[in-house]
Design a protein around this motif. Structure first.
Motif, PDB file in Angstrom:
ATOM      1  N   PHE A 260     -26.534  23.435   9.662  1.00  0.00           N
ATOM      2  CA  PHE A 260     -25.557  23.235  10.744  1.00  0.00           C
ATOM      3  C   PHE A 260     -26.214  22.566  11.953  1.00  0.00           C
ATOM      4  N   LEU A 261     -27.411  23.043  12.325  1.00  0.00           N
ATOM      5  CA  LEU A 261     -28.098  22.510  13.509  1.00  0.00           C
ATOM      6  C   LEU A 261     -28.544  21.059  13.323  1.00  0.00           C
ATOM      7  N   LEU A 262     -28.844  20.681  12.089  1.00  0.00           N
ATOM      8  CA  LEU A 262     -29.214  19.295  11.814  1.00  0.00           C
ATOM      9  C   LEU A 262     -27.988  18.411  11.608  1.00  0.00           C
ATOM     10  N   GLY A 263     -27.031  18.926  10.852  1.00  0.00           N
ATOM     11  CA  GLY A 263     -25.881  18.119  10.457  1.00  0.00           C
ATOM     12  C   GLY A 263     -24.952  17.741  11.595  1.00  0.00           C
ATOM     13  N   LEU A 264     -24.650  18.700  12.462  1.00  0.00           N
ATOM     14  CA  LEU A 264     -23.680  18.429  13.527  1.00  0.00           C
ATOM     15  C   LEU A 264     -24.187  17.387  14.523  1.00  0.00           C
ATOM     16  N   PRO A 265     -25.435  17.499  15.053  1.00  0.00           N
ATOM     17  CA  PRO A 265     -25.923  16.469  15.975  1.00  0.00           C
ATOM     18  C   PRO A 265     -26.017  15.083  15.327  1.00  0.00           C
ATOM     19  N   LEU A 266     -26.475  15.024  14.072  1.00  0.00           N
ATOM     20  CA  LEU A 266     -26.576  13.735  13.384  1.00  0.00           C
ATOM     21  C   LEU A 266     -25.212  13.076  13.239  1.00  0.00           C
ATOM     22  N   LEU A 267     -24.212  13.881  12.832  1.00  0.00           N
ATOM     23  CA  LEU A 267     -22.866  13.337  12.660  1.00  0.00           C
ATOM     24  C   LEU A 267     -22.298  12.846  13.986  1.00  0.00           C
ATOM     25  N   LEU A 268     -22.442  13.646  15.035  1.00  0.00           N
ATOM     26  CA  LEU A 268     -21.920  13.250  16.347  1.00  0.00           C
ATOM     27  C   LEU A 268     -22.630  12.008  16.878  1.00  0.00           C
ATOM     28  N   PHE A 269     -23.959  11.961  16.699  1.00  0.00           N
ATOM     29  CA  PHE A 269     -24.713  10.786  17.166  1.00  0.00           C
ATOM     30  C   PHE A 269     -24.239   9.525  16.442  1.00  0.00           C
ATOM     31  N   GLY A 270     -24.131   9.598  15.122  1.00  0.00           N
ATOM     32  CA  GLY A 270     -23.715   8.441  14.350  1.00  0.00           C
ATOM     33  C   GLY A 270     -22.324   7.949  14.730  1.00  0.00           C
ATOM     34  N   VAL A 271     -21.394   8.883  14.908  1.00  0.00           N
ATOM     35  CA  VAL A 271     -20.026   8.512  15.274  1.00  0.00           C
ATOM     36  C   VAL A 271     -19.996   7.888  16.666  1.00  0.00           C
ATOM     37  N   LEU A 272     -20.661   8.525  17.640  1.00  0.00           N
ATOM     38  CA  LEU A 272     -20.658   7.995  19.007  1.00  0.00           C
ATOM     39  C   LEU A 272     -21.351   6.633  19.087  1.00  0.00           C
ATOM     40  N   TRP A 273     -22.521   6.502  18.404  1.00  0.00           N
ATOM     41  CA  TRP A 273     -23.228   5.216  18.395  1.00  0.00           C
ATOM     42  C   TRP A 273     -22.339   4.119  17.802  1.00  0.00           C
ATOM     43  N   GLY A 274     -21.684   4.454  16.702  1.00  0.00           N
ATOM     44  CA  GLY A 274     -20.819   3.475  16.058  1.00  0.00           C
ATOM     45  C   GLY A 274     -19.652   3.070  16.933  1.00  0.00           C
ATOM     46  N   LEU A 275     -19.010   4.037  17.587  1.00  0.00           N
ATOM     47  CA  LEU A 275     -17.859   3.733  18.457  1.00  0.00           C
ATOM     48  C   LEU A 275     -18.274   2.880  19.653  1.00  0.00           C
ATOM     49  N   ILE A 276     -19.422   3.224  20.252  1.00  0.00           N
ATOM     50  CA  ILE A 276     -19.888   2.468  21.429  1.00  0.00           C
ATOM     51  C   ILE A 276     -20.158   1.013  21.058  1.00  0.00           C
ATOM     52  N   HIS A 277     -20.870   0.802  19.948  1.00  0.00           N
ATOM     53  CA  HIS A 277     -21.226  -0.565  19.581  1.00  0.00           C
ATOM     54  C   HIS A 277     -20.048  -1.327  18.964  1.00  0.00           C
ATOM     55  N   TRP A 278     -19.106  -0.589  18.408  1.00  0.00           N
ATOM     56  CA  TRP A 278     -17.863  -1.226  17.953  1.00  0.00           C
ATOM     57  C   TRP A 278     -17.093  -1.769  19.156  1.00  0.00           C
ATOM     58  N   TYR A 279     -17.039  -0.974  20.226  1.00  0.00           N
ATOM     59  CA  TYR A 279     -16.364  -1.422  21.449  1.00  0.00           C
ATOM     60  C   TYR A 279     -17.086  -2.622  22.065  1.00  0.00           C
ATOM     61  N   ILE A 280     -18.441  -2.561  22.094  1.00  0.00           N
ATOM     62  CA  ILE A 280     -19.224  -3.680  22.642  1.00  0.00           C
ATOM     63  C   ILE A 280     -18.975  -4.947  21.831  1.00  0.00           C
ATOM     64  N   SER A 281     -18.921  -4.802  20.507  1.00  0.00           N
ATOM     65  CA  SER A 281     -18.706  -5.954  19.636  1.00  0.00           C
ATOM     66  C   SER A 281     -17.343  -6.592  19.895  1.00  0.00           C
ATOM     67  N   ILE A 282     -16.311  -5.764  20.084  1.00  0.00           N
ATOM     68  CA  ILE A 282     -14.976  -6.281  20.375  1.00  0.00           C
ATOM     69  C   ILE A 282     -14.948  -6.961  21.743  1.00  0.00           C
ATOM     70  N   ASP A 283     -15.627  -6.316  22.713  1.00  0.00           N
ATOM     71  CA  ASP A 283     -15.602  -6.833  24.084  1.00  0.00           C
ATOM     72  C   ASP A 283     -16.344  -8.165  24.216  1.00  0.00           C
TER      73      ASP A 283
END
Length: 349
Positions: A260-283
């Protein structure tokens, strides 16, 4: 109606009490009381400030085993059940059954509900209406769909992956487990049954489903599907997070804790990183590099794998032994949170 089976007695003759929370059920309550089998020692009706003749009908129903309690103020179904359970403990009940007052619960299944507790196979039993296909077809479609969704969320929040139909109000509990419950953790409204499961898991009590059909006639459902779908998920999320903290950090630390301690931070990091750079790519109109994409994808894949493994371990950690058969079980040391004299505070003279 099916023939009522007699309760097998393993040791002696257990004192069994049925608690019936009642609110505006004057047309149903007499038949509910009359159909309760003779093996039941006490029947406790808790009138939750009904606006009809519910209390009068109960008083006119002659029975030495019948007790009527009247609330000072409306406390909801959960509050009424806690009041009745507190009174049942004072009467010396060993097993306390909760039945609804609308006639939808078949008393011929009381034996099946109580017997696993008598035999030491469970601490808490509850009905499951989803194992009788013919009767299930009579359940309103909206209620069936709502139950399916709430069932999965309740499994996740409570840790009882072996149960179904969590909102079923036909339940039984052993007195030693009941005494250990924290009344402050039990909801007074229709979240009552679900909050009971959350609290029972804290005690590591064994919960068992008992197959039984529901009966639907002219009575409307007292719980709103819309209310449940709006209010229950937030309460279940809080219960889930609280359980994870208690079960995998506060009281224990095991492989599931690490996943749980490994999985949750990794999942959140990956999702947030992807969303941020997806927005940058669109912008900017620039396509993200392969490395940027991999930085998002790899943590998501690892996070999902870790969380899947943690979930698998969680599913296999369902309590398997009835704690009321043990010499020592957790006790409620805070008098303000126990059921002792609880009924006196809530009822009129």
């Amino acid at each position: 109606m099916a023939k009522q089976k007699k309760i097998k007695q393993s040791v002696g003759n257990p004192h069994i009490a049925v608690v019936i929370p009642a609110y505006n059920v004057a047309t149903h309550i007499r038949n509910v009381i009359k159909n309760i089998p003779p093996e039941i020692t006490n029947i406790i009706v808790v009138d939750d400030v009904s606006k009809d003749e519910t209390a009068s009908v109960v008083r006119r129903t002659r029975s030495k085993r019948l007790h009527l309690l009247k609330h000072k103020k409306n406390c909801g179904v959960g509050g009424a059940v806690l009041t009745g359970c507190s009174y049942a403990l004072e009467l010396g009940a060993e097993i306390i059954v909760k039945m609804d007052s609308d006639g939808q619960m078949d008393p011929t299944y009381l034996t099946a509900l109580i017997q696993p507790i008598i035999d030491g196979k469970a601490d808490y039993t509850k009905g499951n209406r989803f194992l009788h296909a013919r009767e299930l077809r009579k359940m309103p479609l909206k209620r069936r769909i709502g139950n399916l969704g709430l069932t999965f969320l309740t499994k996740l929040a409570s840790g009882y992956w072996n149960i179904f139909d969590p909102t079923n109000g036909f339940t039984a509990i052993h007195r030693d487990v009941l005494r250990s419950l924290d009344t402050e953790a039990i909801a007074w409204d229709y979240f009552f049954e679900t909050s009971m499961l959350l609290e029972l898991h804290r005690l590591q009590a064994k919960v068992m489903d008992v197959p039984m059909p529901a009966r639907y006639a002219d009575e409307p459902s007292s719980i709103s599907l819309t209310h449940s779908l709006v209010n229950f998920p937030g309460q279940l999320l809080f219960g889930f997070l609280k359980r994870l903290y208690q079960q995998y950090l506060l009281f224990d630390f095991n492989a599931a804790s690490i996943y749980f301690l490994l999985g949750l931070p990794l999942l959140l990091f990956g999702v947030l990183w992807g969303l941020i750079h997806w927005y940058i790519s669109i912008d900017t109109g620039e396509v993200a590099s392969t490395g940027t994409v991999l930085i998002a994808v790899l943590p998501i894949i690892l996070g999902v794998q870790f969380l899947t493994q943690a979930l698998s371990l969680d599913i296999h950690s369902v309590p398997q032994q009835a704690i009321h058969t043990c010499e020592k079980i957790p006790t409620m040391n805070n008098a303000n949170h126990s059921l002792t004299n609880y009924w006196r505070k809530q009822t009129t003279d």
